[in-house]
Design a protein around this motif. Structure first.
Motif, PDB file in Angstrom:
ATOM      1  N   SER A  24     -19.391   6.434   9.833  1.00 22.23           N
ATOM      2  CA  SER A  24     -20.388   7.467  10.058  1.00 22.23           C
ATOM      3  C   SER A  24     -21.736   7.329   9.566  1.00 22.23           C
ATOM      4  N   ARG A  25     -21.855   6.658   8.340  1.00 21.29           N
ATOM      5  CA  ARG A  25     -23.020   6.195   7.861  1.00 21.29           C
ATOM      6  C   ARG A  25     -23.609   5.231   8.676  1.00 21.29           C
ATOM      7  N   SER A  26     -23.048   4.176   9.338  1.00 20.16           N
ATOM      8  CA  SER A  26     -23.447   3.094  10.213  1.00 20.16           C
ATOM      9  C   SER A  26     -23.933   3.789  11.590  1.00 20.16           C
ATOM     10  N   SER A  27     -23.100   4.874  12.090  1.00 14.48           N
ATOM     11  CA  SER A  27     -23.708   5.298  13.155  1.00 14.48           C
ATOM     12  C   SER A  27     -24.861   6.064  12.916  1.00 14.48           C
ATOM     13  N   ALA A  28     -24.947   6.873  11.819  1.00 17.07           N
ATOM     14  CA  ALA A  28     -26.237   7.869  11.642  1.00 17.07           C
ATOM     15  C   ALA A  28     -27.381   6.677  11.580  1.00 17.07           C
ATOM     16  N   ALA A  29     -27.271   5.771  10.928  1.00 20.57           N
ATOM     17  CA  ALA A  29     -28.249   4.784  10.633  1.00 20.57           C
ATOM     18  C   ALA A  29     -28.724   4.023  11.983  1.00 20.57           C
ATOM     19  N   GLY A  30     -27.999   4.061  12.891  1.00 22.80           N
ATOM     20  CA  GLY A  30     -28.431   3.408  14.057  1.00 22.80           C
ATOM     21  C   GLY A  30     -28.934   4.315  14.890  1.00 22.80           C
ATOM     22  N   LYS A  31     -28.700   5.627  14.899  1.00 29.65           N
ATOM     23  CA  LYS A  31     -29.295   6.621  15.520  1.00 29.65           C
ATOM     24  C   LYS A  31     -31.042   6.719  14.781  1.00 29.65           C
ATOM     25  N   LEU A  53       0.919  -1.250  -0.007  1.00 24.36           N
ATOM     26  CA  LEU A  53      -0.007   0.003   0.055  1.00 24.36           C
ATOM     27  C   LEU A  53       0.817   1.285  -0.129  1.00 24.36           C
ATOM     28  N   THR A  54       0.355   2.029  -0.863  1.00 27.14           N
ATOM     29  CA  THR A  54       1.131   3.456  -0.904  1.00 27.14           C
ATOM     30  C   THR A  54       0.504   4.262   0.280  1.00 27.14           C
ATOM     31  N   ASP A  55       1.182   5.593   0.544  1.00 23.74           N
ATOM     32  CA  ASP A  55       0.240   6.547   1.347  1.00 23.74           C
ATOM     33  C   ASP A  55      -0.984   6.843   0.760  1.00 23.74           C
ATOM     34  N   GLN A  56      -1.013   7.067  -0.356  1.00 21.99           N
ATOM     35  CA  GLN A  56      -2.446   7.525  -0.930  1.00 21.99           C
ATOM     36  C   GLN A  56      -3.421   6.257  -0.785  1.00 21.99           C
ATOM     37  N   ASP A  57      -2.889   4.888  -1.039  1.00 21.74           N
ATOM     38  CA  ASP A  57      -3.900   4.068  -0.582  1.00 21.74           C
ATOM     39  C   ASP A  57      -4.386   3.985   0.735  1.00 21.74           C
ATOM     40  N   ILE A  58      -3.476   4.249   1.361  1.00 17.59           N
ATOM     41  CA  ILE A  58      -3.870   4.137   2.958  1.00 17.59           C
ATOM     42  C   ILE A  58      -4.767   5.162   3.271  1.00 17.59           C
ATOM     43  N   GLU A  59      -4.693   6.489   2.776  1.00 22.41           N
ATOM     44  CA  GLU A  59      -5.486   7.595   2.941  1.00 22.41           C
ATOM     45  C   GLU A  59      -6.781   7.344   2.451  1.00 22.41           C
ATOM     46  N   SER A  60      -7.005   6.809   1.189  1.00 22.35           N
ATOM     47  CA  SER A  60      -8.000   6.424   0.621  1.00 22.35           C
ATOM     48  C   SER A  60      -9.035   5.244   1.521  1.00 22.35           C
ATOM     49  N   ILE A  61      -8.329   4.340   1.917  1.00 21.65           N
ATOM     50  CA  ILE A  61      -8.793   3.313   2.734  1.00 21.65           C
ATOM     51  C   ILE A  61      -9.382   3.885   4.101  1.00 21.65           C
ATOM     52  N   THR A  62      -8.515   4.700   4.620  1.00 20.32           N
ATOM     53  CA  THR A  62      -8.930   5.499   5.918  1.00 20.32           C
ATOM     54  C   THR A  62     -10.277   6.286   5.701  1.00 20.32           C
ATOM     55  N   LYS A  63     -10.226   7.186   4.611  1.00 23.37           N
ATOM     56  CA  LYS A  63     -11.566   7.971   4.296  1.00 23.37           C
ATOM     57  C   LYS A  63     -12.820   6.806   4.090  1.00 23.37           C
ATOM     58  N   LEU A  64     -12.686   5.961   3.534  1.00 19.45           N
ATOM     59  CA  LEU A  64     -13.655   5.087   3.295  1.00 19.45           C
ATOM     60  C   LEU A  64     -14.280   4.441   4.351  1.00 19.45           C
ATOM     61  N   ALA A  65     -13.204   4.103   5.242  1.00 22.46           N
ATOM     62  CA  ALA A  65     -13.703   3.294   6.480  1.00 22.46           C
ATOM     63  C   ALA A  65     -14.485   4.372   7.461  1.00 22.46           C
ATOM     64  N   ASP A  66     -13.849   5.800   7.327  1.00 22.97           N
ATOM     65  CA  ASP A  66     -14.452   6.633   8.218  1.00 22.97           C
ATOM     66  C   ASP A  66     -16.066   7.046   7.484  1.00 22.97           C
ATOM     67  N   ARG A  67     -15.947   7.038   6.452  1.00 22.42           N
ATOM     68  CA  ARG A  67     -17.326   7.243   5.647  1.00 22.42           C
ATOM     69  C   ARG A  67     -18.371   6.247   6.130  1.00 22.42           C
ATOM     70  N   THR A  68     -17.883   5.075   6.127  1.00 24.34           N
ATOM     71  CA  THR A  68     -18.983   3.819   6.199  1.00 24.34           C
ATOM     72  C   THR A  68     -19.025   3.853   7.859  1.00 24.34           C
TER      73      THR A  68
END
Length: 125
Positions: free
Chosen positions: A114-121, A97-112
């Motif tokens: 956030s959506r899961s938390s919002a759906a639970g609420k 993984l490149t630094d860019q790959d890690i950044e993209s994966i991190t953003k995707l995980a954060d977005r997922t």
């Protein structure tokens, strides 16, 4: 993995699921579903694993389902394989993984997350 541990990928998948999801035991159908294997394929594979002493199967009286149980031999084999699998994941995936790959994966995980938390609420208890 087979060369270093004596376990096939299927063996490792069965043993790992038994240890991770079932605290050492799962119903055979749950195991088949978790591996996305049909009942016949799993049954044949478990027969081979039983002959090697890695698992045992027990019929449950209450509903006639079959429970698959990891043996001490199976647990030892799994424990020996885990560091090898971890090293392979690091070498063949994480280290690539490149630094860019890690950044993209991190953003995707954060977005997922956030959506899961919002759906639970939004759901009603």
């Amino acid at each position: 993995m087979s060369e270093h541990t004596g376990l096939s990928e299927g063996d490792f998948g069965v043993l790992d699921r038994l240890a991770q999801f079932g605290d050492g035991k799962l119903r055979q159908q749950e195991l088949a579903d978790s591996m996305d294997w049909d009942k016949s394929r799993l049954s044949h594979h478990l027969t081979r694993m039983e002959k090697r002493g890695l698992v045992l199967r027990k019929t449950l009286d209450k509903d006639r389902s079959v429970q698959v149980i990891i043996t001490s031999t199976g647990k030892s084999a799994l424990d020996g394989a885990l560091p090898i699998v971890s090293k392979a994941i690091r070498t063949h995936f994480l280290d690539q993984l490149t630094d860019q790959d890690i950044e993209s994966i991190t953003k995707l995980a954060d977005r997922t997350k956030s959506r899961s938390s919002a759906a639970g609420k939004d759901s009603t208890p």
